[in-house]
Design a protein around this motif. Sequence first.
Motif, PDB file in Angstrom:
ATOM      1  N   ARG A 137     103.376  73.812 105.256  1.00 42.91           N
ATOM      2  CA  ARG A 137     104.563  73.264 104.524  1.00 42.91           C
ATOM      3  C   ARG A 137     105.628  74.662 104.386  1.00 42.91           C
ATOM      4  O   ARG A 137     106.781  74.418 104.422  1.00 42.91           O
ATOM      5  CB  ARG A 137     104.298  72.645 103.347  1.00 42.91           C
ATOM      6  N   VAL A 138     104.990  75.867 103.699  1.00 38.37           N
ATOM      7  CA  VAL A 138     105.846  76.909 103.515  1.00 38.37           C
ATOM      8  C   VAL A 138     106.559  77.367 104.918  1.00 38.37           C
ATOM      9  O   VAL A 138     107.651  77.823 104.983  1.00 38.37           O
ATOM     10  CB  VAL A 138     105.019  78.339 102.822  1.00 38.37           C
ATOM     11  N   LEU A 139     105.494  77.223 105.934  1.00 35.98           N
ATOM     12  CA  LEU A 139     106.011  77.906 107.078  1.00 35.98           C
ATOM     13  C   LEU A 139     106.968  77.043 107.867  1.00 35.98           C
ATOM     14  O   LEU A 139     107.892  77.661 108.674  1.00 35.98           O
ATOM     15  CB  LEU A 139     104.860  77.859 107.912  1.00 35.98           C
ATOM     16  N   ARG A 140     107.147  75.813 107.507  1.00 39.12           N
ATOM     17  CA  ARG A 140     107.904  74.855 108.292  1.00 39.12           C
ATOM     18  C   ARG A 140     109.234  75.202 108.277  1.00 39.12           C
ATOM     19  O   ARG A 140     110.031  75.275 109.454  1.00 39.12           O
ATOM     20  CB  ARG A 140     107.800  73.373 107.632  1.00 39.12           C
ATOM     21  N   PRO A 141     109.874  75.470 107.108  1.00 38.09           N
ATOM     22  CA  PRO A 141     111.398  75.932 107.445  1.00 38.09           C
ATOM     23  C   PRO A 141     111.799  77.099 107.968  1.00 38.09           C
ATOM     24  O   PRO A 141     112.863  77.286 108.924  1.00 38.09           O
ATOM     25  CB  PRO A 141     111.675  75.975 105.909  1.00 38.09           C
ATOM     26  N   VAL A 142     110.822  77.857 108.026  1.00 37.07           N
ATOM     27  CA  VAL A 142     111.074  79.228 108.777  1.00 37.07           C
ATOM     28  C   VAL A 142     110.856  78.882 110.347  1.00 37.07           C
ATOM     29  O   VAL A 142     111.667  79.509 111.143  1.00 37.07           O
ATOM     30  CB  VAL A 142     109.922  80.156 108.751  1.00 37.07           C
ATOM     31  N   MET A 143     109.872  77.990 110.647  1.00 40.01           N
ATOM     32  CA  MET A 143     109.903  77.712 112.154  1.00 40.01           C
ATOM     33  C   MET A 143     110.999  77.045 112.310  1.00 40.01           C
ATOM     34  O   MET A 143     111.565  76.966 113.836  1.00 40.01           O
ATOM     35  CB  MET A 143     108.419  77.066 112.196  1.00 40.01           C
ATOM     36  N   ASP A 144     111.591  76.148 111.643  1.00 40.90           N
ATOM     37  CA  ASP A 144     112.815  75.353 112.012  1.00 40.90           C
ATOM     38  C   ASP A 144     113.992  76.385 112.259  1.00 40.90           C
ATOM     39  O   ASP A 144     114.538  76.106 113.245  1.00 40.90           O
ATOM     40  CB  ASP A 144     113.167  74.438 110.641  1.00 40.90           C
ATOM     41  N   ARG A 145     114.155  77.506 111.457  1.00 42.61           N
ATOM     42  CA  ARG A 145     114.913  78.464 111.706  1.00 42.61           C
ATOM     43  C   ARG A 145     114.970  79.072 112.754  1.00 42.61           C
ATOM     44  O   ARG A 145     115.888  79.182 113.562  1.00 42.61           O
ATOM     45  CB  ARG A 145     115.041  79.118 110.232  1.00 42.61           C
ATOM     46  N   LEU A 146     113.687  79.474 113.255  1.00 42.16           N
ATOM     47  CA  LEU A 146     113.563  80.366 114.223  1.00 42.16           C
ATOM     48  C   LEU A 146     113.455  79.666 115.602  1.00 42.16           C
ATOM     49  O   LEU A 146     113.989  80.039 116.285  1.00 42.16           O
ATOM     50  CB  LEU A 146     112.326  81.136 114.059  1.00 42.16           C
ATOM     51  N   PHE A 147     112.739  78.410 115.461  1.00 41.42           N
ATOM     52  CA  PHE A 147     112.665  77.803 116.846  1.00 41.42           C
ATOM     53  C   PHE A 147     112.983  76.430 116.991  1.00 41.42           C
ATOM     54  O   PHE A 147     112.655  75.654 118.008  1.00 41.42           O
ATOM     55  CB  PHE A 147     111.094  77.779 117.392  1.00 41.42           C
ATOM     56  N   GLY A 148     113.823  75.831 116.210  1.00 43.53           N
ATOM     57  CA  GLY A 148     114.158  74.680 116.207  1.00 43.53           C
ATOM     58  C   GLY A 148     113.186  73.649 116.056  1.00 43.53           C
ATOM     59  O   GLY A 148     111.971  73.893 115.428  1.00 43.53           O
ATOM     60  N   SER A 149     113.766  72.519 116.637  1.00 43.74           N
ATOM     61  CA  SER A 149     112.716  71.166 116.687  1.00 43.74           C
ATOM     62  C   SER A 149     111.236  71.472 117.285  1.00 43.74           C
ATOM     63  O   SER A 149     110.368  70.911 116.524  1.00 43.74           O
ATOM     64  CB  SER A 149     113.262  70.052 117.251  1.00 43.74           C
ATOM     65  N   VAL A 150     111.202  72.202 118.324  1.00 40.68           N
ATOM     66  CA  VAL A 150     109.820  72.447 118.747  1.00 40.68           C
ATOM     67  C   VAL A 150     108.981  73.278 117.632  1.00 40.68           C
ATOM     68  O   VAL A 150     107.585  72.850 117.461  1.00 40.68           O
ATOM     69  CB  VAL A 150     109.999  73.432 120.014  1.00 40.68           C
ATOM     70  N   GLY A 151     109.623  74.066 116.980  1.00 38.10           N
ATOM     71  CA  GLY A 151     109.054  74.868 116.187  1.00 38.10           C
ATOM     72  C   GLY A 151     108.330  74.123 115.196  1.00 38.10           C
ATOM     73  O   GLY A 151     107.156  74.118 114.602  1.00 38.10           O
ATOM     74  N   VAL A 152     109.341  73.106 114.345  1.00 39.44           N
ATOM     75  CA  VAL A 152     108.943  72.160 113.451  1.00 39.44           C
ATOM     76  C   VAL A 152     107.790  71.258 113.932  1.00 39.44           C
ATOM     77  O   VAL A 152     107.001  70.786 112.989  1.00 39.44           O
ATOM     78  CB  VAL A 152     110.410  71.427 113.021  1.00 39.44           C
ATOM     79  N   ILE A 153     107.873  70.696 115.161  1.00 43.42           N
ATOM     80  CA  ILE A 153     106.725  69.706 115.624  1.00 43.42           C
ATOM     81  C   ILE A 153     105.635  70.330 115.650  1.00 43.42           C
ATOM     82  O   ILE A 153     104.676  69.969 115.186  1.00 43.42           O
ATOM     83  CB  ILE A 153     107.215  69.405 117.236  1.00 43.42           C
ATOM     84  N   ALA A 154     105.639  71.523 116.170  1.00 46.07           N
ATOM     85  CA  ALA A 154     104.431  72.587 116.342  1.00 46.07           C
ATOM     86  C   ALA A 154     103.895  72.529 114.823  1.00 46.07           C
ATOM     87  O   ALA A 154     102.724  72.307 114.691  1.00 46.07           O
ATOM     88  CB  ALA A 154     104.617  73.811 116.809  1.00 46.07           C
ATOM     89  N   VAL A 155     104.626  72.813 113.833  1.00 42.01           N
ATOM     90  CA  VAL A 155     103.908  72.888 112.402  1.00 42.01           C
ATOM     91  C   VAL A 155     103.568  71.557 112.084  1.00 42.01           C
ATOM     92  O   VAL A 155     102.515  71.286 111.369  1.00 42.01           O
ATOM     93  CB  VAL A 155     104.989  73.300 111.264  1.00 42.01           C
ATOM     94  N   ASP A 156     104.305  70.686 112.435  1.00 42.73           N
ATOM     95  CA  ASP A 156     104.034  69.079 111.882  1.00 42.73           C
ATOM     96  C   ASP A 156     102.848  68.846 112.375  1.00 42.73           C
ATOM     97  O   ASP A 156     101.883  68.064 111.919  1.00 42.73           O
ATOM     98  CB  ASP A 156     105.089  68.242 112.286  1.00 42.73           C
TER      99      ASP A 156
END
Lengths: 232, 856
Positions: free
Chosen positions: B462-481
């Motif tokens: 969950r902490v990582l989620r916004p960072v991934m969003d910022r860095l990689f956009g939706s694909v990053g968020v989906i990966a964390v999700d």
Amino acid sequence: MIRLEKVSRDYGENKVVHALDHVDFEVSRGERVAVMGPSGSGKSTILNLVCGLDDPTAGKVIVDGVNLAALDDDARTRLRREKIGMIFQTFNLLPTMSAIENVSLPLRLNGLSKKEAELRAGAMLERVRLGSRLDHRPDEVSGGERQRIAIARALIFSPPVLLADEPTGNLDSSTGEEILALLDDLHRELNTTMLMVTHNEEAAAHCDRILRLRDGRVVGLTGAALPAGEGR
Amino acid sequence: MLSMLPILVEITWKQWRRHRLRTLLTLLGIALGVSVLFAVRTANLTLLASLNVTIEKLAGKATLQIVGNEGGFPESVWETVKDTPGVYVAQPVIEVLGSTAYEDGGNLMIVGVDMLGDRELREYQFDEEGSEIADPLIALAQPDSILISRTFAERHQLKDGDKLPLYTAHGKKDFIVRGIFKPAGIGEVFDGQIAVMDVFNAQFIFGRGRNIDRIDLMNDKEVTVDELQKRLRERLPAGLDVTRPAARGQGIENAISAMSIGMTVASFIALLVGVFIIFNTFSISVNQRWKEIGILRALGVERGKVQGMFLLEAMLMGVVGSLIGVALGYILAIGAERVMSEIAAKVFSYVATQQPPVFRFDYALTSFVIGVAASVVGAVFPALAASRLNPILALHNIETRQRENVLGKGRIVAGVLLVMLGLGLIRFGPMRVGINFQFSYALLMLLGLIILLPKLSELTARVLRPVMDRLFGSVGVIAVDTMIQAPRRTSATVGALMIGLMFVFSMGAYVRSYQQTVSRWMDRMINSDLLISTSEMARSRTYHFSPELSGRIATLPGVISLENARILFVPYAGDSIGLVSLEMEGWFARVNDVVEDADAGVAREKMIAGDGILASRNFASRYGLKVGDSIRLETPTEPFERPIVGLLEDYTSEKGSIFMDRALYIKFWNDNAVDMIEVNLKPGVDAGTVKREIERLVKGEHRAFVYTNSEYKRWVMNLIDGFFVLNYMQMAIAIIIASLGIINCLLISVSERKRELGVLRAIGGLRSQIGRMIMLEAACIAIVGLVVGALAGILNTYFMVRTAATMIGGFIIPFRFPFEMVLIVLPVVLVISLAAAWWPARKAVRMPVIEAIGYE
């Protein structure tokens, strides 16, 4: 809107199976066509070809004026994402995601922020009368509701084409009827072109025309009694 | 169950065939875990066998040996032994691990024997050809004579009459080769790096005074060995041990126990990572075979049998994996034994005669059983989950799979309680409750962490989620999700990584804490300007300087004073403790505030007067002693007894050490050898210049290592690294197993999510997006694994510096966690994870969508 020109699709190397054999037909914008036939007649193959997941062995598949053979995989995927909605018999929802997450997924794959994607997904779920089930996961809702989530996901981009593979196949008759009624409503609202594979004559009766297949060949194309948009 | 066995085995076999790569990786995980376990135990055993072979070969036909402490004992004891009825032959021996003065250096085991009688005890097969000496043993009477093994002779192209330069207590000396013996019997010892000289020459050459190291003897046929042993014990002074040669191995085993325990613990960690791989494989296998289980249940297979089927599969995997592991471990043992024997030679001065790995059936069987048990344990929960599946739901589609129930409050409370209990026991638990009980503290914490793992993974993600969003956009968020939404799957993968990294971090932290502690200790104790040592390992058990060398160094310009130190190990309370003797007056003048628990001034006076000793804190805690208590030691002369006048922090020995004035030591131990010379310079004198002066002085004469203060401290740090080299190797293996775990988990994950990924592609996910998503998910898993691994590392470091360090080393080491190490490891773990994800990502991208969607 959808045109198949002398489309053939063969499978296998030694023992070749002709899934489709010189199929020709056209679906106009806003028209609904049911594809019927026994198992192995090539119904699902037509859907796979139209959505660009499969390539014909011969012939052309044209969607919205675009010959799919001219598109590479990414372009076809984008076409699928933006212009073609898909509904499956087995729903194909992601089990770990909630209804709203499932529906917003195509938007997020298109680069939308989660917030914006879920705002639009919520509205779409409201339209399929699942406003109270936004945070439920697939295992927490009924079969009919699962299919409604799948429909919401298929229509999230308001695609001009909707492909449905046995959308009521896994549902009891009254739930199936509810889903068909919902598709009728959405068709009236969005004027979507629909190609629906079904075994069910009652489901087929909701369409304008019925394309009958046997052994990969078109054996009948019946015209609709009612004009497009007047679902029964 | 038995009646269903064939069909259940068939189902299992089909699963294995269908998922070949997954099966292979899982088997490899178990195999590596078992191999490390078996290799360490085999290497340990082989090392002991190799050390014992040295003892046996050197002992020859001796039925009994008389040994004292490291300083040896007076040769007069020999007379007493010879006069004891029942002794057929008794021979004095000196053993020195010396150094040749060749360019490439190299150790040489030098055995001093009495030339007249020794052939009755030991077999010397001399090369007759080309030898001009009628009886080489007689030739040894000449003081410059030496006999060497043919192996050594060939290595250095030596023949009879050639010169062999050796470093002695009196400087470099040339010896004349007067015989070459065959590589059999004594010639096999230390891989042929062996030479023989006259015992009385050896006494002089190696500064032993009138002492000898050992007496080897044979009993008369009329007297039993036991009877003679009893007689000798009655006659000989206390402090000398009369023992069968084979029994000496036990002493060596005790001496190297710290090394062995450390490695055994590490090998269990490697196996634990294997358990996680099994857990992961089976968790996912249950998910993948959801429908199959439903069908079996619908066909009338009872819950117990479904559970049994999975456990049976795990057992079969355990059997195959463990068999491979034992075979692999046997090969690994060869390398591990080499490293261990090097440490044994360098750190403990024990010489091993290389032996092929010892294959012990019981060890193989134990490792095999542990491997199988670990596999079954890893599969218990997934098997239980499989048996609890609702067959109706199981027969439905993937959407009906129930929510993963791993984040319940009960679990979190249980996890936290277990961690707290472990911490509490480490902090407040009694020290003397046995090694197995104490290891359970760490296991409690680990178990707690494993239970908490899904929650910890979720929180980190969950902490990582916004960072991934910022860095990689939706694909990053989906990966964390995707990670957040499947906590069981995620935590199984993260678990393997956590255990591996926990081991890496806590081992690294332990070494770092140990180094810092030693560094702080050195700042207080080691503050002379120059230090001269006999060995590259701080001290040699057998090679020493004579006081004459320090006399010459003391006259060098710039030198204001120096202290001679003798560092050895002496028996105490059935064990072996460190004894440090040095000139206390000079030592007290330069050390900073070292005396604890006593008045430093009083302690100093008593120490200088020889009226007391200082005891290391770990010595006091190990034997339950305090200031004022007396300790008694047996010496070559008379029993030594002095009170403890103060405690001090010291890391000479994990068994504890005592300090005394050098004069007192010489008086009781009759030994004036020197192991280390600590030189103090006049103010303003450049240490480097004097160092070069000393090196010039000793060059070609003595094997001496001259260090400035800072060089010495650096060198000690390197020594510590050297000691932990095997642990570093095990850290590498743990990382390899954890990487295997990641590859396995991601492959399984991709295979399990074939349909999900197919759906993503069907609804518009580009191939590149899917590939990126898998890679990003792997990266997220790596980061989450790193975070929880660091947390587990911190907890385990606490266990290691408090409980394990006390248990193994007798020290309490201040807690230091190298957080920078986490940052250093981050790119490594990321690269491993991304590399591990490459193949699964490729597989996912190439997956035919139609087939994936139709996948059941």
